[in-house]
Design a protein around this motif. Sequence first.
Motif, PDB file in Angstrom:
ATOM      1  N   MET A 194      23.695  59.101  27.148  1.00 26.06           N
ATOM      2  CA  MET A 194      23.923  59.187  25.843  1.00 26.06           C
ATOM      3  C   MET A 194      22.904  60.515  25.033  1.00 26.06           C
ATOM      4  O   MET A 194      23.482  61.329  24.984  1.00 26.06           O
ATOM      5  CB  MET A 194      24.397  58.228  25.339  1.00 26.06           C
ATOM      6  CG  MET A 194      25.598  57.257  25.712  1.00 26.06           C
ATOM      7  SD  MET A 194      26.950  58.468  25.582  1.00 26.06           S
ATOM      8  CE  MET A 194      27.119  58.924  23.389  1.00 26.06           C
ATOM      9  N   VAL A 195      21.675  59.825  24.796  1.00 24.05           N
ATOM     10  CA  VAL A 195      20.591  60.788  24.445  1.00 24.05           C
ATOM     11  C   VAL A 195      20.096  61.631  24.944  1.00 24.05           C
ATOM     12  O   VAL A 195      19.526  62.256  24.458  1.00 24.05           O
ATOM     13  CB  VAL A 195      19.730  58.928  24.056  1.00 24.05           C
ATOM     14  CG1 VAL A 195      18.618  60.052  22.906  1.00 24.05           C
ATOM     15  CG2 VAL A 195      19.959  57.879  22.943  1.00 24.05           C
ATOM     16  N   ASP A 196      19.696  61.553  26.058  1.00 21.66           N
ATOM     17  CA  ASP A 196      19.005  62.659  27.331  1.00 21.66           C
ATOM     18  C   ASP A 196      20.049  63.891  27.060  1.00 21.66           C
ATOM     19  O   ASP A 196      19.758  65.062  27.571  1.00 21.66           O
ATOM     20  CB  ASP A 196      17.689  61.880  28.117  1.00 21.66           C
ATOM     21  CG  ASP A 196      18.554  61.853  28.848  1.00 21.66           C
ATOM     22  OD1 ASP A 196      20.398  61.774  29.121  1.00 21.66           O
ATOM     23  OD2 ASP A 196      18.292  60.950  29.754  1.00 21.66           O
ATOM     24  N   GLY A 197      21.350  63.160  27.241  1.00 21.08           N
ATOM     25  CA  GLY A 197      22.075  64.840  27.726  1.00 21.08           C
ATOM     26  C   GLY A 197      22.283  64.848  29.173  1.00 21.08           C
ATOM     27  O   GLY A 197      23.238  65.742  29.313  1.00 21.08           O
ATOM     28  N   ALA A 198      21.622  63.900  30.074  1.00 20.55           N
ATOM     29  CA  ALA A 198      22.402  63.580  31.440  1.00 20.55           C
ATOM     30  C   ALA A 198      24.397  63.501  31.609  1.00 20.55           C
ATOM     31  O   ALA A 198      24.339  62.810  29.863  1.00 20.55           O
ATOM     32  CB  ALA A 198      21.227  62.726  31.745  1.00 20.55           C
ATOM     33  N   GLU A 199      24.900  63.875  32.776  1.00 18.79           N
ATOM     34  CA  GLU A 199      25.829  63.646  32.729  1.00 18.79           C
ATOM     35  C   GLU A 199      25.912  62.122  33.417  1.00 18.79           C
ATOM     36  O   GLU A 199      25.073  61.843  34.323  1.00 18.79           O
ATOM     37  CB  GLU A 199      26.925  64.640  33.932  1.00 18.79           C
ATOM     38  CG  GLU A 199      26.910  65.690  32.380  1.00 18.79           C
ATOM     39  CD  GLU A 199      27.700  65.304  32.099  1.00 18.79           C
ATOM     40  OE1 GLU A 199      28.849  64.702  31.597  1.00 18.79           O
ATOM     41  OE2 GLU A 199      27.584  66.588  30.817  1.00 18.79           O
ATOM     42  N   PRO A 200      26.688  61.211  32.713  1.00 19.58           N
ATOM     43  CA  PRO A 200      26.789  59.741  33.186  1.00 19.58           C
ATOM     44  C   PRO A 200      27.424  59.798  34.832  1.00 19.58           C
ATOM     45  O   PRO A 200      28.333  61.001  34.631  1.00 19.58           O
ATOM     46  CB  PRO A 200      27.407  59.300  32.315  1.00 19.58           C
ATOM     47  CG  PRO A 200      28.767  60.417  31.000  1.00 19.58           C
ATOM     48  CD  PRO A 200      27.227  61.277  31.708  1.00 19.58           C
ATOM     49  N   ASP A 201      27.873  59.055  35.319  1.00 16.30           N
ATOM     50  CA  ASP A 201      28.311  59.201  36.626  1.00 16.30           C
ATOM     51  C   ASP A 201      29.838  58.487  36.182  1.00 16.30           C
ATOM     52  O   ASP A 201      29.752  57.720  34.707  1.00 16.30           O
ATOM     53  CB  ASP A 201      27.391  57.777  37.343  1.00 16.30           C
ATOM     54  CG  ASP A 201      27.798  56.086  37.064  1.00 16.30           C
ATOM     55  OD1 ASP A 201      28.021  56.131  36.555  1.00 16.30           O
ATOM     56  OD2 ASP A 201      26.324  55.575  37.001  1.00 16.30           O
ATOM     57  N   ALA A 202      30.419  58.090  36.514  1.00 14.86           N
ATOM     58  CA  ALA A 202      32.204  57.598  36.369  1.00 14.86           C
ATOM     59  C   ALA A 202      32.150  56.817  35.232  1.00 14.86           C
ATOM     60  O   ALA A 202      33.301  56.317  34.663  1.00 14.86           O
ATOM     61  CB  ALA A 202      33.330  57.883  37.948  1.00 14.86           C
ATOM     62  N   ARG A 203      31.831  55.639  36.368  1.00 15.73           N
ATOM     63  CA  ARG A 203      31.040  54.000  35.617  1.00 15.73           C
ATOM     64  C   ARG A 203      31.000  54.103  34.573  1.00 15.73           C
ATOM     65  O   ARG A 203      31.589  53.452  33.400  1.00 15.73           O
ATOM     66  CB  ARG A 203      30.454  53.444  36.823  1.00 15.73           C
ATOM     67  CG  ARG A 203      31.252  52.779  37.716  1.00 15.73           C
ATOM     68  CD  ARG A 203      30.778  52.488  39.047  1.00 15.73           C
ATOM     69  NE  ARG A 203      31.230  50.247  38.441  1.00 15.73           N
ATOM     70  CZ  ARG A 203      30.928  49.356  39.414  1.00 15.73           C
ATOM     71  NH1 ARG A 203      29.885  49.671  40.054  1.00 15.73           N
ATOM     72  NH2 ARG A 203      31.005  48.545  39.010  1.00 15.73           N
ATOM     73  N   THR A 204      29.683  54.581  34.207  1.00 16.03           N
ATOM     74  CA  THR A 204      29.073  54.615  32.212  1.00 16.03           C
ATOM     75  C   THR A 204      29.644  55.473  31.609  1.00 16.03           C
ATOM     76  O   THR A 204      29.867  55.244  30.332  1.00 16.03           O
ATOM     77  CB  THR A 204      27.654  55.078  33.212  1.00 16.03           C
ATOM     78  OG1 THR A 204      26.698  54.090  33.752  1.00 16.03           O
ATOM     79  CG2 THR A 204      26.469  55.281  31.948  1.00 16.03           C
ATOM     80  N   ALA A 205      30.093  56.274  32.021  1.00 15.92           N
ATOM     81  CA  ALA A 205      31.357  57.387  31.443  1.00 15.92           C
ATOM     82  C   ALA A 205      32.368  56.515  31.031  1.00 15.92           C
ATOM     83  O   ALA A 205      33.302  56.316  29.455  1.00 15.92           O
ATOM     84  CB  ALA A 205      31.424  58.566  32.283  1.00 15.92           C
ATOM     85  N   ALA A 206      32.786  55.801  31.800  1.00 18.67           N
ATOM     86  CA  ALA A 206      34.542  54.623  31.428  1.00 18.67           C
ATOM     87  C   ALA A 206      33.585  54.144  30.347  1.00 18.67           C
ATOM     88  O   ALA A 206      34.149  53.854  29.315  1.00 18.67           O
ATOM     89  CB  ALA A 206      34.558  54.308  32.902  1.00 18.67           C
ATOM     90  N   LEU A 207      33.039  52.893  30.914  1.00 22.47           N
ATOM     91  CA  LEU A 207      31.850  51.720  29.674  1.00 22.47           C
ATOM     92  C   LEU A 207      31.899  52.665  28.425  1.00 22.47           C
ATOM     93  O   LEU A 207      32.332  51.592  27.212  1.00 22.47           O
ATOM     94  CB  LEU A 207      30.826  51.430  30.203  1.00 22.47           C
ATOM     95  CG  LEU A 207      30.580  50.312  28.973  1.00 22.47           C
ATOM     96  CD1 LEU A 207      31.565  49.189  29.167  1.00 22.47           C
ATOM     97  CD2 LEU A 207      29.204  49.465  30.195  1.00 22.47           C
ATOM     98  N   ILE A 208      31.428  54.092  28.297  1.00 19.30           N
ATOM     99  CA  ILE A 208      30.805  54.697  27.538  1.00 19.30           C
ATOM    100  C   ILE A 208      32.428  55.125  25.764  1.00 19.30           C
ATOM    101  O   ILE A 208      32.207  54.320  25.172  1.00 19.30           O
ATOM    102  CB  ILE A 208      30.718  56.227  27.382  1.00 19.30           C
ATOM    103  CG1 ILE A 208      28.199  55.128  27.740  1.00 19.30           C
ATOM    104  CG2 ILE A 208      29.814  56.039  26.414  1.00 19.30           C
ATOM    105  CD1 ILE A 208      27.642  56.863  27.601  1.00 19.30           C
ATOM    106  N   GLY A 209      33.242  55.395  26.828  1.00 15.98           N
ATOM    107  CA  GLY A 209      34.637  55.270  25.819  1.00 15.98           C
ATOM    108  C   GLY A 209      34.801  54.454  25.474  1.00 15.98           C
ATOM    109  O   GLY A 209      35.877  54.398  24.946  1.00 15.98           O
ATOM    110  N   LEU A 210      34.782  53.552  26.772  1.00 18.23           N
ATOM    111  CA  LEU A 210      35.990  51.845  25.731  1.00 18.23           C
ATOM    112  C   LEU A 210      34.965  51.453  24.942  1.00 18.23           C
ATOM    113  O   LEU A 210      35.531  51.175  24.147  1.00 18.23           O
ATOM    114  CB  LEU A 210      35.936  50.713  27.165  1.00 18.23           C
ATOM    115  CG  LEU A 210      36.362  51.050  28.082  1.00 18.23           C
ATOM    116  CD1 LEU A 210      35.875  50.705  29.373  1.00 18.23           C
ATOM    117  CD2 LEU A 210      37.547  50.833  27.722  1.00 18.23           C
ATOM    118  N   LEU A 211      33.432  51.476  24.982  1.00 20.81           N
ATOM    119  CA  LEU A 211      32.779  50.997  23.849  1.00 20.81           C
ATOM    120  C   LEU A 211      33.137  51.849  22.064  1.00 20.81           C
ATOM    121  O   LEU A 211      32.686  51.689  21.184  1.00 20.81           O
ATOM    122  CB  LEU A 211      30.723  51.436  23.975  1.00 20.81           C
ATOM    123  CG  LEU A 211      30.444  50.269  24.771  1.00 20.81           C
ATOM    124  CD1 LEU A 211      29.089  50.449  25.734  1.00 20.81           C
ATOM    125  CD2 LEU A 211      31.166  48.842  24.156  1.00 20.81           C
TER     126      LEU A 211
END
Length: 77
Positions: A1-18
Motif C-alpha cells: 500500500m505505502v510503497d506503491g508495489a502491486e499486491p497479489d490477488a489475496r492481499t488486494a482482496a483483503l485491502i478491499g475488504l478492510l
Amino acid sequence: MVDGAEPDARTAALIGLLSASGTLPSLHHIPSSGAVYQRAKRLEQASWGGEAVNTAVIRSLAAVSAGVAGAAAAVTD
C-alpha cells in the motif's frame, strides 16, 4: 500500500475488504495519506468482496438503528 508495489490477488482482496468495512484507518502501521486512501478505494472497487462487505455494513447499521429506535419508542410509551 505505502510503497506503491502491486499486491497479489489475496492481499488486494483483503485491502478491499478492510477499505469497504471502514477499518483500514484503524491499522496504526499504515499511514493514512490521501494516496493510500485512494489506492485502497481502487482495490475495494476492483474486489468482488468489497461491495458485499459495504452492503453488509450498511444493513447492519440500519438494523441496529431500527432496534435502538424501537427500544427508545418502547421506553417513552
